[in-house]
Design an enzyme around this catalytic site. Sequence first.
Site, mmCIF file in Angstrom:
data_model
loop_
_atom_site.group_PDB
_atom_site.id
_atom_site.type_symbol
_atom_site.label_atom_id
_atom_site.label_comp_id
_atom_site.label_asym_id
_atom_site.label_seq_id
_atom_site.Cartn_x
_atom_site.Cartn_y
_atom_site.Cartn_z
ATOM 1 N N GLU A 35 50.273 11.334 47.341
ATOM 2 C CA GLU A 35 50.332 12.480 46.428
ATOM 3 C C GLU A 35 49.562 12.194 45.134
ATOM 4 O O GLU A 35 48.872 13.059 44.607
ATOM 5 C CB GLU A 35 51.788 12.841 46.101
ATOM 6 C CG GLU A 35 52.483 13.578 47.218
ATOM 7 C CD GLU A 35 51.786 14.874 47.607
ATOM 8 O OE1 GLU A 35 51.248 15.564 46.718
ATOM 9 O OE2 GLU A 35 51.748 15.200 48.801
ATOM 10 N N GLN A 40 43.591 16.197 42.390
ATOM 11 C CA GLN A 40 42.183 16.404 42.005
ATOM 12 C C GLN A 40 41.195 15.606 42.863
ATOM 13 O O GLN A 40 40.146 15.195 42.404
ATOM 14 C CB GLN A 40 41.970 16.045 40.522
ATOM 15 C CG GLN A 40 42.589 17.057 39.612
ATOM 16 C CD GLN A 40 43.270 16.416 38.423
ATOM 17 O OE1 GLN A 40 43.762 15.307 38.512
ATOM 18 N NE2 GLN A 40 43.319 17.118 37.336
ATOM 19 N N TYR A 118 55.748 18.949 40.376
ATOM 20 C CA TYR A 118 55.102 19.158 41.671
ATOM 21 C C TYR A 118 55.247 17.909 42.564
ATOM 22 O O TYR A 118 55.694 17.979 43.709
ATOM 23 C CB TYR A 118 53.610 19.525 41.476
ATOM 24 C CG TYR A 118 52.814 19.212 42.703
ATOM 25 C CD1 TYR A 118 52.882 20.048 43.804
ATOM 26 C CD2 TYR A 118 52.066 18.038 42.792
ATOM 27 C CE1 TYR A 118 52.216 19.735 44.972
ATOM 28 C CE2 TYR A 118 51.394 17.716 43.945
ATOM 29 C CZ TYR A 118 51.465 18.564 45.032
ATOM 30 O OH TYR A 118 50.826 18.249 46.184
ATOM 31 N N ASP A 136 51.420 23.738 44.776
ATOM 32 C CA ASP A 136 50.128 23.181 44.353
ATOM 33 C C ASP A 136 49.102 24.319 44.340
ATOM 34 O O ASP A 136 49.446 25.488 44.554
ATOM 35 C CB ASP A 136 49.706 22.027 45.283
ATOM 36 C CG ASP A 136 49.214 22.506 46.635
ATOM 37 O OD1 ASP A 136 49.480 23.677 46.991
ATOM 38 O OD2 ASP A 136 48.553 21.719 47.338
ATOM 39 N N CYS A 190 43.611 30.120 53.900
ATOM 40 C CA CYS A 190 43.512 30.957 52.700
ATOM 41 C C CYS A 190 42.781 30.167 51.615
ATOM 42 O O CYS A 190 43.310 29.875 50.546
ATOM 43 C CB CYS A 190 44.927 31.365 52.256
ATOM 44 S SG CYS A 190 44.919 32.760 51.124
ATOM 45 N N CYS A 200 43.405 35.321 60.337
ATOM 46 C CA CYS A 200 44.653 34.914 59.668
ATOM 47 C C CYS A 200 45.876 35.566 60.325
ATOM 48 O O CYS A 200 45.874 36.766 60.623
ATOM 49 C CB CYS A 200 44.579 35.301 58.189
ATOM 50 S SG CYS A 200 46.110 35.011 57.304
HETATM 51 S S1 SF4 Z 1 44.631 37.646 55.021
HETATM 52 FE FE1 SF4 Z 1 45.364 35.553 55.148
HETATM 53 S S2 SF4 Z 1 43.590 34.322 54.543
HETATM 54 FE FE2 SF4 Z 1 43.197 36.429 53.890
HETATM 55 S S3 SF4 Z 1 43.927 36.488 51.783
HETATM 56 FE FE3 SF4 Z 1 45.612 37.173 53.072
HETATM 57 S S4 SF4 Z 1 46.812 35.334 53.455
HETATM 58 FE FE4 SF4 Z 1 44.829 34.670 52.702
#
Ligand code: SF4
Length: 357
Positions: A35, A40, A118, A136, A190, A200
């Site tokens: 971690e 970074q 975190y 995060d 994402c 997605c």
């Molecule tokens: S559709 Fe999925 S990948 Fe696209 S912004 Fe929404 S959560 Fe993120």
Amino acid sequence: MIHPIIHPLLTWYNLNKRDLPWRNTSNPYHIWLSEIILQQTRVDQGMEYYLKFVTLFPDVQSLAAAPEDLVMRTWQGLGYYSRARNLHFAAKQIVQQFDGKFPDNYNEILLLKGVGTYTAAAIASFAFNEPKAVVDGNVYRFISRYFGIKTPIDSTIGKKEFQKIADEILDKKNPGTFNQAMMEFGAMVCKPQNPFCDACIFNETCFAIKNKLVKELPIKEKKVKVGIRNLHYLLVFDINANFLIRKRDKNDIWESLYEFVLIKDDFNVVSGELNLESFHFLIKREFEPTKHILTHQHIYATFTIGLVNEFSNKVLHSFEKEPWLNANTKAFPRLISRFLEKNEVQKFIDGVTKNEI
Ligand code: SF4
């Protein structure tokens, strides 16, 4: 109530997660190392350092007992050196305050130097399955887009709001796996740029895609101000191929690392303890400035190689004389270690030792 994203997210994670060594362990020491290293830092770069650390320091006792120079040297190249200093300090803390046993709950983990909310939540949930939500950068981004949260993620109010949502959706039965799944999903699907919205699993329920706000979210309040700094270093050798270095004791990002003689761009000595006449060196080689980019600073550094017959006592009062052969045992800022890797320096040394200069 179990949040509806939990089941599809965990299924996705089981099928798609990257096989990373710190994921196959519940050893809190290893999880803590990973971690801190990954803050970074990209996973591919962090991996090499993680493996070096667990090999050289297999447990918290060996890290606590290691000389500071060795810890800094092992960290060299990763940047943000305060992480290495804190890691070393916290290892000693564990040995002294916790009898060498890694603390096993969020509140005590938070007492370790360099560990914030975190990291404490990550260790507590991954190693001890404590129900603490980890937020995060990846999680901020996913929550902001999926739920359509427009509060800036770097504002105090935003941090509280995102933490509250993460706490609400957390899978209390599998907090460690759920946290890892959230982070992995943000990192792999994402993503900040060009997320894989078409493929997605949440593209029918995601706020951002429905409202064409994927590029706009998450929102950040502050722009990072970038400063410019010019550094000029002298790499001064004597005719026996010894060179001058000094360990930085200033409370800054390079504390405890070594450096050469540092002068400002106007050729005034920074420390004020020396002036250039102390050296009587012959300039042998000047290099083109190199640029080093940090989050808040762009550093332009020049290096000049000089030669002296011998170092005066006055000079040796402020600097250490080190054989060039030992250069690779010292921890330098990346800016300097990159310069040292250049063949030109070695060519110069070869010339000195053969009396060709
Ligand atoms: S559709 Fe999925 S990948 Fe696209 S912004 Fe929404 S959560 Fe993120």
